[in-house]
Design an enzyme around this catalytic site. Sequence first.
Site, mmCIF file in Angstrom:
data_model
loop_
_atom_site.group_PDB
_atom_site.id
_atom_site.type_symbol
_atom_site.label_atom_id
_atom_site.label_comp_id
_atom_site.label_asym_id
_atom_site.label_seq_id
_atom_site.Cartn_x
_atom_site.Cartn_y
_atom_site.Cartn_z
ATOM 1 N N CYS A 115 0.812 -1.226 0.000
ATOM 2 C CA CYS A 115 0.000 0.000 0.000
ATOM 3 C C CYS A 115 0.841 1.270 0.000
ATOM 4 O O CYS A 115 0.319 2.350 -0.267
ATOM 5 C CB CYS A 115 -0.921 0.008 1.209
ATOM 6 S SG CYS A 115 -1.955 -1.432 1.261
ATOM 7 N N HIS A 255 -3.535 6.820 2.646
ATOM 8 C CA HIS A 255 -3.906 5.544 2.036
ATOM 9 C C HIS A 255 -5.238 5.116 2.631
ATOM 10 O O HIS A 255 -5.447 5.196 3.838
ATOM 11 C CB HIS A 255 -2.828 4.506 2.329
ATOM 12 C CG HIS A 255 -3.283 3.103 2.081
ATOM 13 N ND1 HIS A 255 -3.889 2.737 0.898
ATOM 14 C CD2 HIS A 255 -3.259 1.987 2.864
ATOM 15 C CE1 HIS A 255 -4.205 1.446 0.963
ATOM 16 N NE2 HIS A 255 -3.837 0.971 2.137
ATOM 17 N N ASN A 285 -10.105 -0.897 0.019
ATOM 18 C CA ASN A 285 -8.650 -0.723 0.082
ATOM 19 C C ASN A 285 -8.051 -1.227 -1.229
ATOM 20 O O ASN A 285 -8.062 -2.428 -1.499
ATOM 21 C CB ASN A 285 -8.125 -1.513 1.292
ATOM 22 C CG ASN A 285 -6.616 -1.439 1.459
ATOM 23 O OD1 ASN A 285 -5.877 -1.175 0.503
ATOM 24 N ND2 ASN A 285 -6.156 -1.691 2.669
HETATM 25 N N1 ACO Z 1 -17.687 -9.656 9.585
HETATM 26 C C1 ACO Z 1 -18.035 -9.960 10.829
HETATM 27 N N2 ACO Z 1 -17.159 -10.267 11.810
HETATM 28 C C2 ACO Z 1 -15.845 -10.220 11.475
HETATM 29 C C3 ACO Z 1 -15.412 -9.916 10.168
HETATM 30 C C4 ACO Z 1 -16.393 -9.627 9.209
HETATM 31 N N3 ACO Z 1 -16.073 -9.301 7.952
HETATM 32 N N4 ACO Z 1 -14.053 -9.960 10.151
HETATM 33 C C5 ACO Z 1 -13.649 -10.286 11.380
HETATM 34 N N5 ACO Z 1 -14.745 -10.469 12.186
HETATM 35 C C6 ACO Z 1 -14.773 -10.831 13.592
HETATM 36 C C7 ACO Z 1 -13.523 -11.574 14.029
HETATM 37 O O1 ACO Z 1 -13.623 -12.954 13.746
HETATM 38 C C8 ACO Z 1 -13.509 -11.275 15.505
HETATM 39 O O2 ACO Z 1 -14.432 -12.151 16.133
HETATM 40 P P1 ACO Z 1 -14.116 -12.764 17.595
HETATM 41 O O3 ACO Z 1 -14.014 -11.575 18.501
HETATM 42 O O4 ACO Z 1 -15.282 -13.638 17.846
HETATM 43 O O5 ACO Z 1 -12.808 -13.493 17.453
HETATM 44 C C9 ACO Z 1 -14.071 -9.860 15.614
HETATM 45 O O6 ACO Z 1 -14.780 -9.638 14.380
HETATM 46 C C10 ACO Z 1 -13.017 -8.803 15.779
HETATM 47 O O7 ACO Z 1 -11.979 -9.039 14.812
HETATM 48 P P2 ACO Z 1 -10.773 -8.054 14.639
HETATM 49 O O8 ACO Z 1 -9.828 -8.613 13.611
HETATM 50 O O9 ACO Z 1 -10.215 -7.692 15.970
HETATM 51 O O10 ACO Z 1 -11.541 -6.778 14.019
HETATM 52 P P3 ACO Z 1 -10.976 -5.347 13.733
HETATM 53 O O11 ACO Z 1 -11.791 -4.349 14.434
HETATM 54 O O12 ACO Z 1 -9.486 -5.266 13.934
HETATM 55 O O13 ACO Z 1 -11.274 -5.156 12.191
HETATM 56 C C11 ACO Z 1 -10.056 -5.193 10.118
HETATM 57 C C12 ACO Z 1 -10.668 -6.017 11.241
HETATM 58 C C13 ACO Z 1 -11.172 -4.447 9.455
HETATM 59 C C14 ACO Z 1 -9.374 -6.130 9.151
HETATM 60 C C15 ACO Z 1 -9.050 -4.180 10.724
HETATM 61 O O14 ACO Z 1 -8.208 -4.827 11.635
HETATM 62 C C16 ACO Z 1 -8.175 -3.496 9.694
HETATM 63 O O15 ACO Z 1 -8.659 -2.781 8.843
HETATM 64 N N6 ACO Z 1 -6.836 -3.658 9.810
HETATM 65 C C17 ACO Z 1 -5.868 -2.972 8.971
HETATM 66 C C18 ACO Z 1 -5.836 -3.454 7.560
HETATM 67 C C19 ACO Z 1 -4.670 -2.816 6.874
HETATM 68 O O16 ACO Z 1 -4.409 -1.645 7.046
HETATM 69 N N7 ACO Z 1 -3.896 -3.584 6.152
HETATM 70 C C20 ACO Z 1 -2.647 -3.076 5.640
HETATM 71 C C21 ACO Z 1 -2.800 -2.316 4.444
HETATM 72 S S1 ACO Z 1 -3.368 -3.274 3.109
HETATM 73 C C22 ACO Z 1 -2.004 -3.697 2.120
HETATM 74 O O17 ACO Z 1 -0.875 -3.475 2.424
HETATM 75 C C23 ACO Z 1 -2.271 -4.430 0.804
#
Ligand code: ACO
Length: 328
Positions: A115, A255, A285
Amino acid sequence: MPNTNAYILGTGRSYPEGVITNADLEKMVETSDEWITTRTGIKQRHKAAGGEYTSLFAVRAARQAIEKARIDASDIDLIICATVTPDQILPATGCLIQAELGAHRAAAFDLVAACSGFLYGLTLANQMIRSDQSRYALVIGAEILTQYVDYTDRGTCVIFGDGAGAAVLGQTTGERGILSSRIRSDGRFAEQLFSPGGGTRLPATAETLSDGMHFFKMRGNELFKVAVRSMTEVSTEVLSEAGYKPEDIKLFVPHQANQRITDAVADRLGVEESKVYSNIAMHGNTSSASIPIALDECVEAGTIKEGDLVLMASFGGGATWGAVLTRW
Ligand code: ACO
């Protein structure tokens, strides 16, 4: 002799017509529009159809940027294509784009910084232009991420979309252009976002494919924290190096990783909400493409005008991060 600087002369963007909405994803995995919207800010993302590939959109975005820059493709002497989803392993997608554009004088290559790829590309192009080794540089961020998304993994499939954005940079001796830029990485975070199979470490076999080893694996929660910290730090560095404060900037174009990351970084920097650009609801994203797509939208809408101070910041797999401050 006044100092030579690099500035953005023209931008462009392109993405597939196909779209996956949150309602579509509700039918594929256990998720909800409410969860995706509140946790990410995303409502839809573009998805390439079969037969559509990365350079197709990169070339369309590049043609727009070249036209707006009012130059000819043959004037370009540097093409940097930032991508983690190249058309093929060999040759570089940058070279395929070069051939399509007819930019035969250019040196073309691919840059893998996930990214942060577009800001890495801007930083390199800036140095090439400042050192007089390039006159016109084309920097592209282009991705077809949906081909590497596991549509049974709700943690990643709701995030990523496809698209391309491009910028043509030229030389100036005026007050405008890139004032400060920083790029960073830390490979100790490599396994927070990675695609384990298909390379020399784990070559593609029928088994790696059936095990889904070519798909992106992400520890989103861990990445989230590093992203907020790193983007804030590097943005503070470029502002302070150029002698500016967060309140001086006209627009912050981060980003588009997750709306909550954008909000947290803007909050820590002290940039007011009205100065923060977001299009994540419509694109998701798109990795290296997200900043150039956003820039082109802003220029088209008149949100960025000549003379405006614009701050860009990114974070991605690697981990990689960076920030660029430019006077448009
Ligand atoms: N729908 C419903 N529930 C979900 C989903 C979904 N799509 N995805 C995860 N959950 C659940 C998980 O299983 C977890 O359940 P549990 O508590 O029973 O175990 C709960 O939701 C919380 O999961 P987290 O992973 O802690 O959720 P978070 O609030 O962190 O959101 C997300 C996840 C959206 C992926 C976030 O962490 C994020 O955006 N991270 C950064 C992504 C990023 O910047 N990546 C790098 C850049 S991309 C690149 O380089 C190509």
